[in-house]
Scaffold this motif. Sequence first.
Motif, PDB file in Angstrom:
ATOM      1  N   TYR A 113     -29.729  34.143   7.728  1.00 39.21           N
ATOM      2  CA  TYR A 113     -29.476  35.597   7.652  1.00 39.21           C
ATOM      3  C   TYR A 113     -30.802  36.346   7.601  1.00 39.21           C
ATOM      4  O   TYR A 113     -30.988  37.360   8.259  1.00 39.21           O
ATOM      5  CB  TYR A 113     -28.689  35.961   6.385  1.00 39.21           C
ATOM      6  CG  TYR A 113     -27.252  35.481   6.306  1.00 39.21           C
ATOM      7  CD1 TYR A 113     -26.531  35.123   7.440  1.00 39.21           C
ATOM      8  CD2 TYR A 113     -26.594  35.416   5.074  1.00 39.21           C
ATOM      9  CE1 TYR A 113     -25.218  34.696   7.345  1.00 39.21           C
ATOM     10  CE2 TYR A 113     -25.281  34.998   4.965  1.00 39.21           C
ATOM     11  CZ  TYR A 113     -24.594  34.632   6.101  1.00 39.21           C
ATOM     12  OH  TYR A 113     -23.306  34.215   5.991  1.00 39.21           O
ATOM     13  N   MET A 117     -30.653  35.506  12.447  1.00 43.60           N
ATOM     14  CA  MET A 117     -29.975  34.615  13.408  1.00 43.60           C
ATOM     15  C   MET A 117     -28.513  35.024  13.572  1.00 43.60           C
ATOM     16  O   MET A 117     -27.783  35.071  12.607  1.00 43.60           O
ATOM     17  CB  MET A 117     -30.066  33.162  12.914  1.00 43.60           C
ATOM     18  CG  MET A 117     -29.479  32.175  13.886  1.00 43.60           C
ATOM     19  SD  MET A 117     -29.433  30.502  13.194  1.00 43.60           S
ATOM     20  CE  MET A 117     -27.672  30.301  12.981  1.00 43.60           C
ATOM     21  N   LEU A 118     -28.109  35.325  14.817  1.00 46.24           N
ATOM     22  CA  LEU A 118     -26.712  35.692  15.066  1.00 46.24           C
ATOM     23  C   LEU A 118     -25.909  34.506  15.579  1.00 46.24           C
ATOM     24  O   LEU A 118     -24.697  34.447  15.395  1.00 46.24           O
ATOM     25  CB  LEU A 118     -26.627  36.832  16.090  1.00 46.24           C
ATOM     26  CG  LEU A 118     -27.185  38.190  15.645  1.00 46.24           C
ATOM     27  CD1 LEU A 118     -27.100  39.197  16.781  1.00 46.24           C
ATOM     28  CD2 LEU A 118     -26.441  38.724  14.430  1.00 46.24           C
ATOM     29  N   ALA A 119     -26.579  33.564  16.241  1.00 42.20           N
ATOM     30  CA  ALA A 119     -25.871  32.414  16.813  1.00 42.20           C
ATOM     31  C   ALA A 119     -26.844  31.259  16.953  1.00 42.20           C
ATOM     32  O   ALA A 119     -28.063  31.474  17.033  1.00 42.20           O
ATOM     33  CB  ALA A 119     -25.301  32.783  18.175  1.00 42.20           C
ATOM     34  N   PRO A 120     -26.334  30.005  17.000  1.00 40.14           N
ATOM     35  CA  PRO A 120     -27.246  28.849  17.089  1.00 40.14           C
ATOM     36  C   PRO A 120     -27.941  28.693  18.447  1.00 40.14           C
ATOM     37  O   PRO A 120     -28.839  27.879  18.575  1.00 40.14           O
ATOM     38  CB  PRO A 120     -26.347  27.648  16.798  1.00 40.14           C
ATOM     39  CG  PRO A 120     -25.154  28.213  16.110  1.00 40.14           C
ATOM     40  CD  PRO A 120     -24.963  29.582  16.691  1.00 40.14           C
TER      41      PRO A 120
END
Lengths: 239, 179
Positions: A113, A117-120
């Motif tokens: 967070y 990071m929104l997605a891997p």
Amino acid sequence: MSHSFTLDGRELPFVPGQTIMAAAQAAGVYIPHLCHNPDYAPHGSCRVCLVGVGRRQVSACTTPVTEGMEVDNNSEAVQDNRRAVLQMLFAEGNHICPVCERSGNCQLQAVAYYTGMLAPHYPPFFPRRPVDASHPDFIIDFGRCILCELCVRASRDHDGKRVFAISGRGLASHLVIDSESGLLGDSCFAVTDRAAHVCPTGAILPKHKGFERPIGERLYDREPISTVGDLRAHEDEVD
Amino acid sequence: MPEKVRVATASLCGCFGCHMSLLDIDERILQLVELVSFDRTPLTDIKTIGECDLGLIEGGVANAENVEVLREFRHHCKLLVAVGACAVNGGVPTMRNQFSLKACLDESYVSGVGIHNPGIPKDPEIPLLLNRVHPIHEVVKVDYFIPGCPPSADTLWTFLTELLAGQPIAFPYTQIHYD
């Protein structure tokens, strides 16, 4: 004679021999990290604490400060690499936050967070790793292990037990348990061990109390880890 | 009056929770329909997709139909967004990736508890399952990701209003969560 270095343009004191991480923490500056815990020897394996020094990026937890060193803890380039490291950690394991009891109290999640990071991003590995529920008080989900070796170090250096070790190399590296069956329930692992309380992810979890504190009211649900601090400072609330 | 932004949505291997969360914006939906018109979406029950500005995908990719719908959305939407944990990283359905597809089907339809008339369904109308469940970015290019299980109504509202206003999208800390 006092010594100083600069962190994001701010002059800070340091003691010779201190790492960048230790000097920053002493000055109250947060550098994101996972495998670092001041109670144990630095490990430098997670690479989340990357900082810029000159034209290189180094791990703050293993690099000693030198006189006049200029450290970049906040630039876009540094945050990008930290985020990429976290994305790789997420893609390598099975981190399904909606079903994890640690969610909200998880340092891996909180640091992700923090870096935005929104997605891997990377294609996930979905490794097939078992869950070990053989111990009466703890459960181990190997799919969530990030190989930070905090449990290895705590068990060896503090508990004097060597319950955990990392076996294999490269992609095949994995956590193993010192018991004839390889199961936690057959080892000498106990609730009172430090090793039971240092995991920065949901890999080592206490049984019977997973949802005592509801989602939404957990450690990192309202405030970032840079304000709240590590799990280490909140063990009573979590374990 | 400028033409409204056309929006399509779909739930692939998801639980419709993200769509529920979108409806959870409550009366703000009246403001939203001033700005957008809905194309293919379970909300309008339109079954085919036209040319759209924005596609919102809930759910991961678990069967052949999911792949087809996702590719169609990519083809017709200028901007494609992964909405929610399952679209973003596969989510809860990826727990079946720990087992072979055959083991999952056997457990569900052959040897599990309480099964009558055992047998794996093979009606040609039922889409074939993939061996594993995938996040949507493994199948098509995705332009934006909104995590959460589900993302809260406020998160979706922030995203939609800032996007429609042509602003960079920035969420407050509490609006981004993976659970």
